[in-house]
Every structure is written in C-alpha cells, then in structure tokens.
Design a protein around this motif. Structure first.
Motif, PDB file in Angstrom:
ATOM      1  N   SER A 155       0.804  -1.217   0.000  1.00 39.59           N
ATOM      2  CA  SER A 155       0.000   0.000   0.000  1.00 39.59           C
ATOM      3  C   SER A 155       0.843   1.276   0.000  1.00 39.59           C
ATOM      4  CB  SER A 155      -0.950   0.005   1.197  1.00 39.59           C
ATOM      5  OG  SER A 155      -0.234  -0.029   2.419  1.00 39.59           O
ATOM      6  N   LEU A 156       1.955   1.272   0.730  1.00 38.99           N
ATOM      7  CA  LEU A 156       2.795   2.470   0.788  1.00 38.99           C
ATOM      8  C   LEU A 156       3.454   2.763  -0.555  1.00 38.99           C
ATOM      9  CD1 LEU A 156       4.604   2.375   4.268  1.00 38.99           C
ATOM     10  CD2 LEU A 156       3.000   4.072   3.444  1.00 38.99           C
ATOM     11  N   THR A 157       3.719   1.735  -1.346  1.00 45.33           N
ATOM     12  CA  THR A 157       4.362   1.964  -2.640  1.00 45.33           C
ATOM     13  C   THR A 157       3.426   2.699  -3.593  1.00 45.33           C
ATOM     14  OG1 THR A 157       3.626  -0.149  -3.599  1.00 45.33           O
ATOM     15  CG2 THR A 157       5.686  -0.156  -2.352  1.00 45.33           C
ATOM     16  N   VAL A 158       2.134   2.592  -3.337  1.00 40.02           N
ATOM     17  CA  VAL A 158       1.140   3.292  -4.148  1.00 40.02           C
ATOM     18  C   VAL A 158       0.851   4.663  -3.557  1.00 40.02           C
ATOM     19  CG1 VAL A 158      -1.209   3.240  -5.037  1.00 40.02           C
ATOM     20  CG2 VAL A 158       0.112   1.114  -4.873  1.00 40.02           C
ATOM     21  N   GLU A 159       0.579   4.683  -2.244  1.00 40.37           N
ATOM     22  CA  GLU A 159       0.176   5.923  -1.588  1.00 40.37           C
ATOM     23  C   GLU A 159       1.294   6.962  -1.578  1.00 40.37           C
ATOM     24  OE1 GLU A 159      -1.601   7.349   2.770  1.00 40.37           O
ATOM     25  OE2 GLU A 159      -1.489   5.227   2.242  1.00 40.37           O
ATOM     26  N   LYS A 160       2.551   6.516  -1.420  1.00 42.91           N
ATOM     27  CA  LYS A 160       3.677   7.447  -1.329  1.00 42.91           C
ATOM     28  C   LYS A 160       4.607   7.344  -2.535  1.00 42.91           C
ATOM     29  CE  LYS A 160       2.414   8.815   2.792  1.00 42.91           C
ATOM     30  NZ  LYS A 160       1.961  10.199   3.060  1.00 42.91           N
ATOM     31  N   ALA A 161       4.064   6.926  -3.672  1.00 37.41           N
ATOM     32  CA  ALA A 161       4.899   6.659  -4.852  1.00 37.41           C
ATOM     33  C   ALA A 161       5.700   7.894  -5.280  1.00 37.41           C
ATOM     34  CB  ALA A 161       4.019   6.163  -5.997  1.00 37.41           C
ATOM     35  N   ILE A 162       5.068   9.070  -5.313  1.00 30.63           N
ATOM     36  CA  ILE A 162       5.755  10.265  -5.811  1.00 30.63           C
ATOM     37  C   ILE A 162       6.635  10.915  -4.745  1.00 30.63           C
ATOM     38  CG2 ILE A 162       3.923  10.725  -7.478  1.00 30.63           C
ATOM     39  CD1 ILE A 162       2.921  12.948  -5.617  1.00 30.63           C
ATOM     40  N   GLN A 163       6.579  10.390  -3.508  1.00 30.92           N
ATOM     41  CA  GLN A 163       7.360  10.983  -2.426  1.00 30.92           C
ATOM     42  C   GLN A 163       8.624  10.177  -2.100  1.00 30.92           C
ATOM     43  OE1 GLN A 163       4.661  11.613   0.862  1.00 30.92           O
ATOM     44  NE2 GLN A 163       3.188  12.699  -0.428  1.00 30.92           N
ATOM     45  N   ASN A 164       8.869   9.142  -2.888  1.00 25.31           N
ATOM     46  CA  ASN A 164      10.109   8.368  -2.769  1.00 25.31           C
ATOM     47  C   ASN A 164      10.291   7.706  -1.411  1.00 25.31           C
ATOM     48  OD1 ASN A 164      11.267   8.415  -5.311  1.00 25.31           O
ATOM     49  ND2 ASN A 164      12.224  10.406  -4.976  1.00 25.31           N
ATOM     50  N   TRP A 165       9.220   7.274  -0.784  1.00 23.25           N
ATOM     51  CA  TRP A 165       9.341   6.512   0.459  1.00 23.25           C
ATOM     52  C   TRP A 165       9.868   5.115   0.163  1.00 23.25           C
ATOM     53  CZ3 TRP A 165       5.275   6.836   4.894  1.00 23.25           C
ATOM     54  CH2 TRP A 165       5.128   8.153   5.320  1.00 23.25           C
ATOM     55  N   VAL A 166       9.116   4.408  -0.710  1.00 26.89           N
ATOM     56  CA  VAL A 166       9.456   3.016  -0.985  1.00 26.89           C
ATOM     57  C   VAL A 166       8.914   2.640  -2.353  1.00 26.89           C
ATOM     58  CG1 VAL A 166       7.366   2.280   0.261  1.00 26.89           C
ATOM     59  CG2 VAL A 166       9.195   0.622  -0.168  1.00 26.89           C
ATOM     60  N   HIS A 167       9.691   1.829  -3.086  1.00 28.09           N
ATOM     61  CA  HIS A 167       9.278   1.340  -4.398  1.00 28.09           C
ATOM     62  C   HIS A 167       9.289  -0.187  -4.401  1.00 28.09           C
ATOM     63  CE1 HIS A 167      11.054   5.306  -6.176  1.00 28.09           C
ATOM     64  NE2 HIS A 167       9.876   5.494  -5.619  1.00 28.09           N
ATOM     65  N   ARG A 174      12.555  -1.313  -2.535  1.00 27.65           N
ATOM     66  CA  ARG A 174      13.724  -0.444  -2.529  1.00 27.65           C
ATOM     67  C   ARG A 174      13.374   0.873  -1.849  1.00 27.65           C
ATOM     68  NH1 ARG A 174      15.916   3.528  -5.772  1.00 27.65           N
ATOM     69  NH2 ARG A 174      14.262   3.281  -7.311  1.00 27.65           N
ATOM     70  N   PHE A 175      14.255   1.355  -0.972  1.00 26.44           N
ATOM     71  CA  PHE A 175      14.043   2.585  -0.226  1.00 26.44           C
ATOM     72  C   PHE A 175      15.061   3.623  -0.706  1.00 26.44           C
ATOM     73  CE2 PHE A 175      12.483  -0.923   2.205  1.00 26.44           C
ATOM     74  CZ  PHE A 175      11.305  -0.463   2.779  1.00 26.44           C
ATOM     75  N   PRO A 176      14.623   4.568  -1.534  1.00 26.57           N
ATOM     76  CA  PRO A 176      15.562   5.522  -2.137  1.00 26.57           C
ATOM     77  C   PRO A 176      16.011   6.630  -1.183  1.00 26.57           C
ATOM     78  CG  PRO A 176      13.349   5.928  -2.930  1.00 26.57           C
ATOM     79  CD  PRO A 176      13.263   4.693  -2.086  1.00 26.57           C
ATOM     80  N   GLY A 177      15.476   6.649   0.052  1.00 27.39           N
ATOM     81  CA  GLY A 177      15.922   7.659   1.014  1.00 27.39           C
ATOM     82  C   GLY A 177      15.165   8.966   0.928  1.00 27.39           C
ATOM     83  N   GLY A 178      14.021   8.940   0.262  1.00 26.09           N
ATOM     84  CA  GLY A 178      13.226  10.155   0.147  1.00 26.09           C
ATOM     85  C   GLY A 178      12.203  10.269   1.257  1.00 26.09           C
ATOM     86  N   GLY A 179      11.506  11.395   1.267  1.00 19.65           N
ATOM     87  CA  GLY A 179      10.460  11.640   2.244  1.00 19.65           C
ATOM     88  C   GLY A 179       9.577  12.766   1.774  1.00 19.65           C
ATOM     89  N   THR A 180       8.446  12.934   2.437  1.00 28.56           N
ATOM     90  CA  THR A 180       7.494  13.962   2.021  1.00 28.56           C
ATOM     91  C   THR A 180       8.135  15.339   2.011  1.00 28.56           C
ATOM     92  OG1 THR A 180       5.761  12.622   3.044  1.00 28.56           O
ATOM     93  CG2 THR A 180       5.205  14.892   2.453  1.00 28.56           C
ATOM     94  N   GLN A 181       8.976  15.629   3.007  1.00 27.92           N
ATOM     95  CA  GLN A 181       9.590  16.951   3.120  1.00 27.92           C
ATOM     96  C   GLN A 181      11.037  16.994   2.636  1.00 27.92           C
ATOM     97  OE1 GLN A 181       6.429  18.795   3.716  1.00 27.92           O
ATOM     98  NE2 GLN A 181       8.237  20.050   4.083  1.00 27.92           N
ATOM     99  N   PHE A 182      11.562  15.864   2.192  1.00 31.56           N
ATOM    100  CA  PHE A 182      12.906  15.915   1.603  1.00 31.56           C
ATOM    101  C   PHE A 182      12.947  15.135   0.295  1.00 31.56           C
ATOM    102  CE2 PHE A 182      13.590  11.994   4.086  1.00 31.56           C
ATOM    103  CZ  PHE A 182      12.966  12.301   5.281  1.00 31.56           C
ATOM    104  N   PRO A 183      12.332  15.727  -0.748  1.00 32.74           N
ATOM    105  CA  PRO A 183      12.265  15.062  -2.056  1.00 32.74           C
ATOM    106  C   PRO A 183      13.644  14.843  -2.684  1.00 32.74           C
ATOM    107  CG  PRO A 183      11.534  17.353  -2.219  1.00 32.74           C
ATOM    108  CD  PRO A 183      11.669  17.042  -0.763  1.00 32.74           C
ATOM    109  N   GLN A 184      14.654  15.635  -2.278  1.00 29.68           N
ATOM    110  CA  GLN A 184      16.007  15.460  -2.807  1.00 29.68           C
ATOM    111  C   GLN A 184      16.791  14.384  -2.065  1.00 29.68           C
ATOM    112  OE1 GLN A 184      17.268  19.646  -2.524  1.00 29.68           O
ATOM    113  NE2 GLN A 184      17.368  19.646  -4.770  1.00 29.68           N
ATOM    114  N   CYS A 212       7.494   8.832  11.954  1.00 27.16           N
ATOM    115  CA  CYS A 212       8.729   8.629  11.192  1.00 27.16           C
ATOM    116  C   CYS A 212       8.535   8.109   9.786  1.00 27.16           C
ATOM    117  CB  CYS A 212       9.626   7.664  11.952  1.00 27.16           C
ATOM    118  SG  CYS A 212       8.917   5.993  12.098  1.00 27.16           S
ATOM    119  N   GLY A 213       7.348   7.637   9.406  1.00 25.45           N
ATOM    120  CA  GLY A 213       7.214   6.978   8.117  1.00 25.45           C
ATOM    121  C   GLY A 213       7.991   5.675   8.116  1.00 25.45           C
ATOM    122  N   VAL A 214       8.837   5.475   7.099  1.00 24.40           N
ATOM    123  CA  VAL A 214       9.659   4.261   7.026  1.00 24.40           C
ATOM    124  C   VAL A 214      11.049   4.507   7.608  1.00 24.40           C
ATOM    125  CG1 VAL A 214       8.387   3.263   5.105  1.00 24.40           C
ATOM    126  CG2 VAL A 214      10.337   4.790   4.640  1.00 24.40           C
ATOM    127  N   ALA A 215      11.204   5.591   8.359  1.00 23.61           N
ATOM    128  CA  ALA A 215      12.412   5.899   9.143  1.00 23.61           C
ATOM    129  C   ALA A 215      13.648   6.161   8.289  1.00 23.61           C
ATOM    130  CB  ALA A 215      12.688   4.790  10.160  1.00 23.61           C
TER     131      ALA A 215
END
Length: 625
Positions: A155-167, A174-184, A212-215
C-alpha cells in the motif's frame, strides 16, 4: 614383631609427611592463584574448560535462507509442545490490534495507543513467518533493500509513490531515502540540519523522530553516528514501522496521544518532526511540552512542513494563509513559554534550541495557566496521562550551567562516567561501581563470543537487552554493524529510582550504552506484549529477567513474546540461576528452539548459568509438514 613395629612406624611417618606436603603444596598453590601472579588463572580456565556443560552438537547460529521442517517436540514431557498459530496471525502485535483499537475514543489519538488483550484473549501459540520468509540483507544493504516476502504489503508503494518513500521492484522493496519533506533525499536534508545543528561534532548522539514513516531520516543519520528512535502509529500507512525494523533501523509502534512517551526525561539530544501530522498548536501546547520533557538541556527541536514555510507552500497544502499563519503563531507562543530559542527558519525548516536551565528564563515560565509538572520522579511515566505542564530541570548555580551536567560528545560518551554519578545525584552508584559494571559486562560479552562467534560479525543487527541496567552490555558490543534496544523492567530495584527508569526504559544520562536506544519493554510488569511487529529482532539478551518476574508473569508468556519478536534463526542469550534456567529450557524446547546450557565464565561452581538458544526456521508454507 620389632621389625613389624618399625615398618608400621616408618609407614605412618611417611603418610604424615605426604599429607603435610600435599597440604602445604595446595595452600601455596591457592595463595599463588589468588595473588594473580604466575599461571593460576590458566589452571582455573583449563579446569573450567574440562568441566563445562555439555554442548548440543546440532546448535547452529548460521543463517539458512530456505525453510526446514518443524522438528519434533524436544521439550520435557512436562511441557506440551506449542503449536503454530493460524497464518492470519503472521503480523500479530497483541497491544496494537486494529479491531481492538477501533473500540476506543478517537480524541487525542487514544484509539492508536497501546490497548493490550486480557489474559483470556492471549494467544498461546507460535506466530508463523509469512510464506517464503528469508533472512534480511545485512547492513548497510538492508537500509535500501527489503525482501518482499518478509513484509508483503504494497500500500505504501502506491500511496507514497511520488514521495520516494518506498518502491516495489520484483521480489524486493527499494528505499531511495526520500520523504514527504525531503524530495532530494535524506542526505541533502540532513546536510541542511547540520548547517545549524552540530551533528558532526558528536554532541548529537540520540534523536527522536515522531511520525517517522519508514524511518529514512534515522537510517541516514546513522552515517553521522546519530542513533534515532523512530516511531509511528499502526494506522492506514500499513507496515511503516515494520519496514523500518526490517531495514535494521531503530523503531517502535507509538503515537503522541493522551499518555506520556515511554521515555524518561532528558534523554534525547534532538527531536524531529517532518510533516508528522501532530497538532503541535493544539491541546494548549501539551505535545510540545512532552517533547520538552524528553529533550536534554540545550537539545534541538526540528519542525518541517506545515505550517513552516506557509507563505510559499500554502496552495499545495490546500489551506488558507490565515489558518497556517495562526497555527505557526501558536507554536511560536508555546516555544517562548518553554524558553526555546528559535535559531533558524529556512526552506520550510524551523529549528529551536531548548534552554540550558530553568534559571535562564524562569519569568517566562511563571504563567498562571501553565504550572510546573508535579512528578514524584522523572521515571513515573508508564501509562501516565500527559499533562499541560512544564517539566522542571535540575537546579543549577548559574545561568550558564547545563542542568544535570554536561555530557561528553560521542564517542567519549560511551564510557565516560555520567554527570549524575560524578555529582552524587544517583544514590547507590559511584564512579567505581559504574566502571566496575563496564568491566564486568566486557568480560561477559567476551565469554558470549566464545560460544556464539557470530555476535559481532554483522549477523545480528537488531538486538534487544531486556534488563539493561547501566547499559554496559550495549557498550561492550558497540559497533556500526548493530544497535541495541536498552530496556529496564518496571519492577527493578526502586532504590535506584533517580538513576533508572522503571516503566521499562533507561536514562541515557546514566546508562553508558550509547549504542543503545532507551525505550519501554511493555512485556514486563503487566506481562504485556512489546510495541513492535513480529520477527523484528535478530538477538535477544536477558539478564535475570525470569528470576525478577518469578511468581509475577508466567514464564511461557515471556518466552512466547520473545519468540514472537525474534526472527527465524535468531539467537537468544539468557543469564539466570540454574534452577530457573532448567524451567526456561523446557519451555524453550517446547517452542522448537535449539538450546545449550553453559557454565558461568567463572566456572561450574557458580550458580548462575547461561542458556544459549536459536529459534528454528519455519514458515506458513510448511506449517503442516
């Protein structure tokens, strides 16, 4: 006759001489060994080696990535083998069940807090791993990749897809190290924080990430030698804390609601909220006051996301300027009441610093609407209601003095004697006893490594110490390959109440295990479950827990909870008296653990023994085999 008499007298004289000689020899040998000179210790070690408890030849600490059949019950006939639970319980977390949660009020997130089942509803079966479960990747690979089979929730891969939480990518997340407030990415975000906060100087060692999200923040702060305790509720953002722990990042299920956080006062160097959806401006500032309680004097609070940066982002947040401006104004007012100094606001990130002591701003806190918290002690927070009050700091002699004393930066902090002991404010402890505790646990850990030579190889990433004391076990294990969740039981010796925190957490001002995180152990006191998902720890260490809870909790309840949170093929080290361990071993064998009872490193005559165990691999797919 004369000749016989002479022979007898000669024989008796010889016996007396031999006995006297032997007595003299062993007396001198004992004195020599006690003196510490020569090879007395080697002799003792050799004797211990020859007389140690028998090994089980099939005990295996290595990792296997495929399922194996459930072994036949090997426990005593007095203990019936435990059966696997139904596969619907693969993610069973007793105190965080959604069905039970929905029966509680929504106010202040009460329904998202801990609500544990009564005794008659507790499961007495073994929680199964999901089909295809495998051992996690080793750190640091685990930070970025998690096997899909271990946390089969998309579910998180869909809900947070554009925020780079988890793919989701094939058989892994895969966790690219992104977050809602740190897209870079988290690295860039942390660099922004480090431009204001002395993160790289070792002054920030422990951090708290709320919501924390996915921390990912905690995962990347580890590169800066900052240990972050991340928490989030078990809500519609499915499995976020489970992902964090599977990645090898410290985390637990929790929420800022109506009860205090399960930490003593003044334990974190930094607290952080990145769009964590906590109403900081509501409840008369109660949540900010709770953050103030757990922050050290001079600690930092970071807030990014609404309402910070409202002038630029208000349209994207779909809120009016007036609404956001009013919310930030309230936050600023509460920060002023708490005597926090804002040191930065830039690019949607605001940073405040907590006061060093109460003398520096006592007038600001003399608010008739907000009084000082009246606590019997700083540890009295387990299941205690949060209040609108300000937690007082220890008294100081000047406005420039750090309340409670200044801690050493990391890594000096690891073994430095805490200020509360050097200043004499920790009854029952001295500099000498503190240092002796460090040495004792270094000795214990070295003995553990001789039995389990994988202890410091990276095989075990997430470790829990169920009775941490001063945290010396964690300090002795200090390594970037692992982290330790330090735990203090609620019924531990209350004569050390100033030093320890007995709602099952530990004061990081006192404990020296700065590789550890302070947190509660809810399985204790009320014999409740931990606020964590199943299969989240690689190794569990228990020192005298079963003696402590004898006649208070059922041994099987504690062991079943240990089994629930332990990964398949995870290890257990239990140190206790031999009579207790005999009972524990029977139950452990009934849970399909492989066990080995070993002598104390001091020798076979010491009544304290050590039980080593390995949880067997099995999963839903082979449950009936």
């Amino acid at each position: 006759m004369a000749r016989n008499f002479t022979e007898n007298r000669t024989r008796n004289t010889l016996i007396v001489v031999v006995i006297f000689g032997l007595c003299s020899f062993f007396y001198l040998l004992g004195a020599w060994q006690k003196s510490g000179s020569g090879g007395g210790d080697r002799i003792q070690n050799w004797v211990n080696e020859q007389t140690k408890c028998a090994q089980l030849p099939n005990l295996n600490f290595e990792t296997h990535h495929k399922a194996s059949d459930l072994p036949n019950g090997t426990g005593s006939s007095n203990v019936k083998p435990f059966e696997p639970c139904d596969e619907q319980y693969t993610d069973y977390t007793p105190c965080e069940e959604q069905k039970r949660a929905m029966t509680f009020p929504r106010d202040n997130m009460i329904y998202r807090e801990r609500h544990c089942p009564p005794d008659n509803e507790k499961l007495h079966c073994l929680i199964p791993a999901p089909k295809g479960y495998v051992a996690p990747f080793k750190w640091p690979k685990s930070r970025d990749l998690v096997p899909y089979a271990n946390v089969p929730h998309k579910s998180l891969t869909v809900e947070k897809a554009i925020q780079n939480w988890v793919h989701y990518e094939g058989n892994v997340f895969r966790f690219p190290g992104g977050g809602t407030q740190f897209p870079q990415g988290a690295d860039k975000y942390i660099d922004q924080l480090a431009s204001v906060i002395p993160i790289a100087e070792g002054k920030v060692r422990t951090a708290l990430d709320t919501g924390c999200g996915v921390a990912s923040l905690g995962a990347y702060l580890l590169k800066k030698n900052v240990l972050t305790m991340s928490f989030a509720p078990r809500d519609n953002h499915e499995a976020q804390v489970q992902f964090a722990l599977e990645r090898g990042v410290p985390a637990y299920i929790g929420v800022l609601g109506s009860i205090k956080l399960p930490f003593p006062s003044r334990v974190f160097d930094m607290a952080h909220c990145s769009r964590c959806l906590i109403p900081w401006s509501g409840n008369d500032g109660m949540y900010m006051m709770e953050v103030d309680r757990v922050l050290r004097p001079g600690g930092y609070w970071v807030l990014s996301g609404p309402p910070i940066g409202w002038k630029i982002h208000y349209k994207g947040w779909q809120r009016t300027k007036e609404d956001l401006q009013n919310e930030q104004r309230k936050i600023e007012q509460f920060a002023e009441l708490l005597c926090w100094k804002k040191i930065s606001e830039k690019d949607g990130i605001a940073i405040w610093r907590k006061r060093l002591n109460d003398n520096s701003c006592s007038m600001n806190q003399d608010n008739p609407k907000v009084g000082k918290c009246d606590l019997t002690n700083d540890s009295d927070v387990w299941y205690k209601k949060m209040e609108v009050c300000i937690t007082p700091l220890p008294e100081v002699n000047s406005v420039s003095e750090v309340a409670g004393g200044q801690l050493e930066p990391f890594p000096k902090r690891l073994y430095a004697v805490p200020p509360c002991i050097t200043l004499g404010s920790a009854p029952g402890f001295s500099v000498q006893s503190y240092e002796e505790d460090n040495k004792l646990w270094q000795k214990h850990v070295e003995a553990y490594k001789k039995i389990n030579n994988l202890l410091d190889t990276g095989r075990y990433r997430n470790i829990m110490d169920m009775n941490a004391g001063l945290g010396s076990f964690a300090a002795a294990l200090e390594s970037p390959k692992l982290w330790v969740m330090n735990v203090i039981p609620t019924i531990a010796n209350t004569s050390t109440i100033v030093t320890f925190y007995f709602s099952v957490y530990v004061n990081t001002d006192v404990y020296n295990g700065t590789k550890a995180i302070p947190v509660s152990v809810e399985a204790i006191l009320r014999c409740e479950g931990f606020s964590t998902y199943p299969r989240t720890y690689d190794l569990i260490h228990s020192n005298a827990i079963f003696s402590l809870y004898q006649n208070k909790c059922k041994f099987e309840d504690i062991l079943l909870e240990m089994d629930r949170i332990l990964r398949p093929e995870g290890a257990v080290i239990i140190r206790d008296t031999v009579d207790v361990l005999v009972k524990v071993e029977k139950i452990a064998n009934a849970m399909r653990w492989k066990t080995r009872l070993a002598d104390h490193e001091g020798g076979p005559h010491v009544p304290e023994k050590i039980l080593f165990a390995v949880k067997q691999y099995w999963a839903v797919a082979n449950k009936s085999s």
